[in-house]
Motif scaffolding. Sequence first.
Motif, short mmCIF file in Angstrom:
data_model
loop_
_atom_site.label_atom_id
_atom_site.label_comp_id
_atom_site.label_asym_id
_atom_site.label_seq_id
_atom_site.Cartn_x
_atom_site.Cartn_y
_atom_site.Cartn_z
N GLN A 36 0.82 -1.22 0.00
CA GLN A 36 0.00 0.00 0.00
C GLN A 36 0.85 1.27 0.00
O GLN A 36 0.58 2.21 -0.74
N ILE A 37 1.89 1.29 0.83
CA ILE A 37 2.72 2.50 0.90
C ILE A 37 3.46 2.69 -0.41
O ILE A 37 3.58 3.81 -0.92
N ALA A 38 3.96 1.59 -0.98
CA ALA A 38 4.68 1.70 -2.25
C ALA A 38 3.74 2.20 -3.34
O ALA A 38 4.09 3.10 -4.11
N GLN A 39 2.54 1.66 -3.39
CA GLN A 39 1.58 2.10 -4.40
C GLN A 39 1.27 3.59 -4.24
O GLN A 39 1.15 4.32 -5.21
N HIS A 40 1.21 4.00 -3.00
CA HIS A 40 0.94 5.39 -2.70
C HIS A 40 2.12 6.27 -3.15
O HIS A 40 1.94 7.31 -3.78
N ALA A 58 8.11 3.28 3.62
CA ALA A 58 8.17 1.90 3.15
C ALA A 58 9.51 1.26 3.52
O ALA A 58 9.58 0.08 3.87
N GLU A 59 10.56 2.07 3.48
CA GLU A 59 11.88 1.52 3.77
C GLU A 59 12.03 1.08 5.22
O GLU A 59 12.85 0.22 5.53
N THR A 60 11.23 1.66 6.12
CA THR A 60 11.31 1.22 7.51
C THR A 60 10.82 -0.22 7.65
O THR A 60 11.02 -0.85 8.68
N LEU A 61 10.16 -0.73 6.63
CA LEU A 61 9.67 -2.11 6.67
C LEU A 61 10.66 -3.07 6.04
O LEU A 61 10.38 -4.26 5.87
N GLY A 62 11.82 -2.54 5.66
CA GLY A 62 12.88 -3.42 5.19
C GLY A 62 12.95 -3.58 3.68
O GLY A 62 13.65 -4.46 3.19
N LEU A 115 7.98 -0.94 -9.67
CA LEU A 115 7.13 0.01 -10.42
C LEU A 115 7.48 -0.07 -11.91
O LEU A 115 6.61 -0.21 -12.76
N HIS A 116 8.78 0.00 -12.18
CA HIS A 116 9.22 0.04 -13.58
C HIS A 116 8.89 -1.24 -14.33
O HIS A 116 8.69 -1.23 -15.53
N SER A 117 8.86 -2.35 -13.61
CA SER A 117 8.58 -3.62 -14.28
C SER A 117 7.09 -3.98 -14.20
O SER A 117 6.70 -5.07 -14.59
N GLY A 118 6.29 -3.08 -13.66
CA GLY A 118 4.84 -3.31 -13.63
C GLY A 118 4.38 -4.26 -12.54
O GLY A 118 3.23 -4.67 -12.51
N ARG A 119 5.29 -4.64 -11.61
CA ARG A 119 4.88 -5.56 -10.56
C ARG A 119 4.17 -4.85 -9.41
O ARG A 119 3.52 -5.47 -8.59
N GLN A 120 4.35 -3.53 -9.32
CA GLN A 120 3.58 -2.76 -8.36
C GLN A 120 2.83 -1.67 -9.10
O GLN A 120 3.29 -1.16 -10.12
N LYS A 121 1.66 -1.33 -8.57
CA LYS A 121 0.77 -0.40 -9.28
C LYS A 121 0.87 1.01 -8.71
O LYS A 121 1.46 1.23 -7.66
N TYR A 122 0.27 1.93 -9.42
CA TYR A 122 0.04 3.28 -8.91
C TYR A 122 -1.41 3.59 -9.21
O TYR A 122 -2.08 2.85 -9.94
N SER A 123 -1.90 4.68 -8.67
CA SER A 123 -3.31 5.01 -8.85
C SER A 123 -3.65 5.18 -10.33
O SER A 123 -3.00 5.93 -11.05
N SER A 124 -4.70 4.51 -10.75
CA SER A 124 -5.10 4.51 -12.16
C SER A 124 -5.48 5.89 -12.68
O SER A 124 -5.48 6.14 -13.89
#
Lengths: 239, 95, 334
Positions: free
Chosen positions: C56-60, C105-109, C119-128
């Motif tokens: 969620q944080i990464a997507q955000h 997000a980095e605090t989670l390791g 993001l660049h490889s499409g494995r994580q999303k961003y808001s449509s």
Amino acid sequence: MTATVPMTAALALGDDALVLSHRLGEWAGHAPVLEEEVALANIALDLLGQARVLLSMVGDEDDLAYLREERAFRNLQLVEQPNGDFAHTIARQLYFSTYQHLLYSELAASGGPFAPLAAKAVKEVAYHRDHAEQWTLRLGDGTDESHERMRRACQALWKFTGEPFQPVEGLDAGFSGLETAWLESVGDVLRRATLTLPEGARTGAWSAGAGRQGLHTEPFGRMLAEMQHLHRSHPGAAW
Amino acid sequence: MTNTDWPLWEVFVRSRRGLSHTHAGSLHAPDAEFALRNARDLYTRRGEGVSIWVVPAAAITASSPDEKDPFFEPAADKPYRHPTFYEIPEGVKHL
Amino acid sequence: MTTAAAHRTDPAGAYGEDTAGTAEFERAFDAAVAADERIEPRDWMPDAYRATLVRQIAQHAHSEIIGMQPEANWITRAPSLRRKAILMAKVQDEAGHGLYLYSAAETLGTGRDELLDKLHSGRQKYSSIFNYPTLTWADVGAIGWLVDGAAITNQVPLCRCSYGPYARAMVRICKEESFHQRQGYELLLALSNGTPEQHAMAQDAVDRWWWPSLMMFGPPDDESQHSAQSMAWKIKRRSNDELRQRFVDICVPQAESLGLTLPDPDLRWDEERGHYEFGAIDWTEFWEVLKGNGPCNEERITQRRRAHDEGAWVREAGAAYAVKHTGGTGGARA
């Protein structure tokens, strides 16, 4: 106030800031690292703020920015040069912010019409200069690739570095002293960055002049077309 | 890609004179000088600070939450460290 | 100290075998969440909680930096210097917000490089929403009013999210974003009150951005795959439909003040419920855009990748210089 402000000088300084701010604004969303998005935008915003004060001293800021033709702009050719790669942008920043910092320091102390603006802006510009110097060191003395890119960028923009020291009507500054200080400072930074001062002419051979005379390079017309298009499409509209 | 992975720095900002530096967040930078500048741009762009510290995240030694009890509980039963522990007769001033 | 056990580190799977220990930690974690305590980076937390947060944080964060593009598209054409300064400052804030969120997000390791890679490889999303184009200047206003408005509606509850670093990042972001929505509204108001051409431009933008903005709250509650667990963990604090309704209720009177129409013939006040009724959302479009068939999916990710790739030599130079001159003093988080 307006009566005492020399028009040519205000446009020269204001257009430098306006045009460089615009070029830096083109980086938004394209910077090499997120932290640098923030840094470049800070510099662009400082410059835009300066431009608005300067243009407002001699007219309506939007009329001046959006309704003048290319030939009426008085900015240096240096600041209108396209961003190129990050090295070109940093070389442009180094050349310009060193000049601007030296000039504004002098104007701030001069007591002339630009002293209040310069006194405020000189702090901002000191930071721009520092940013450019720090990056010049890292690119020059980083990897082989960054060294080569930085060397090429410094060389490519070298021919625009004489123009800033041409006298400007109404700008009470010791330009030859500024030029000496500029060469010394830039030379020192480049040396620490394991680079050397480029060689070759620092001004063009065209006797008609350059940016301060309203003679610009070809990319500038396209830049203005983009910048002014929307405003000009709706004459008299408020935004 | 480790050669492009800039290290992490923790940023502490003193919001105004008279206050301590407080943890504001973190950022990436190749070295301390840039960490400081990036911190200035990022965490004080609305004038939120008068002084900044940056610390390599790797240099921070943190108390472990495991040790929470031995670390912090002894303090909880020493109320005499707090001024409210002491009863002062009404009317006595400047204490 | 009822929840003390939750505030423990899990030394890399040390409790993997020890199911009794894990159960104890889990109970303590649940109790901490139930008591509205914040979970902090080094506390024990269920793997799924960690994974959900990272996602969620990464997507955000990704949404913030991809979201720079549609607005940056207008920086060079902003029609007044005042608007240009505002827009630059706003796009800069978005970069800053991306940075705050990547930090959280980095605090989670999970390092930023890894997240960007996903993001660049499409494995994580961003808001449509950012897969729609900004076709006119009025779109900048519509993004501020509607898209940022929807984002704020979503984000305000996140300031109380159970994960401390995320909640703190959101507090900072919400504080800074208060100007984003206002400038958008003001921009549209100027257009709406301007020439007939400007008014039409504003109406056209609202027509195009209204429905995608409603989709920003995510699918209806009964179809939302992550919602229930996230609500239980207090990562999410209000349901999609609840937030969407709140947003509609806020926007309708604002649109009236703007002198613009929301493009929904079914929109009407429901006296009984005390809310606005609104028409059916085209969820086919939502799922299609999410799958990659939006008008700008390709362009957005291509530009992001290009900026990253073209910046590689710069990042390398910075790292090389640091090694030469300081021996490289930074490092991963302790």
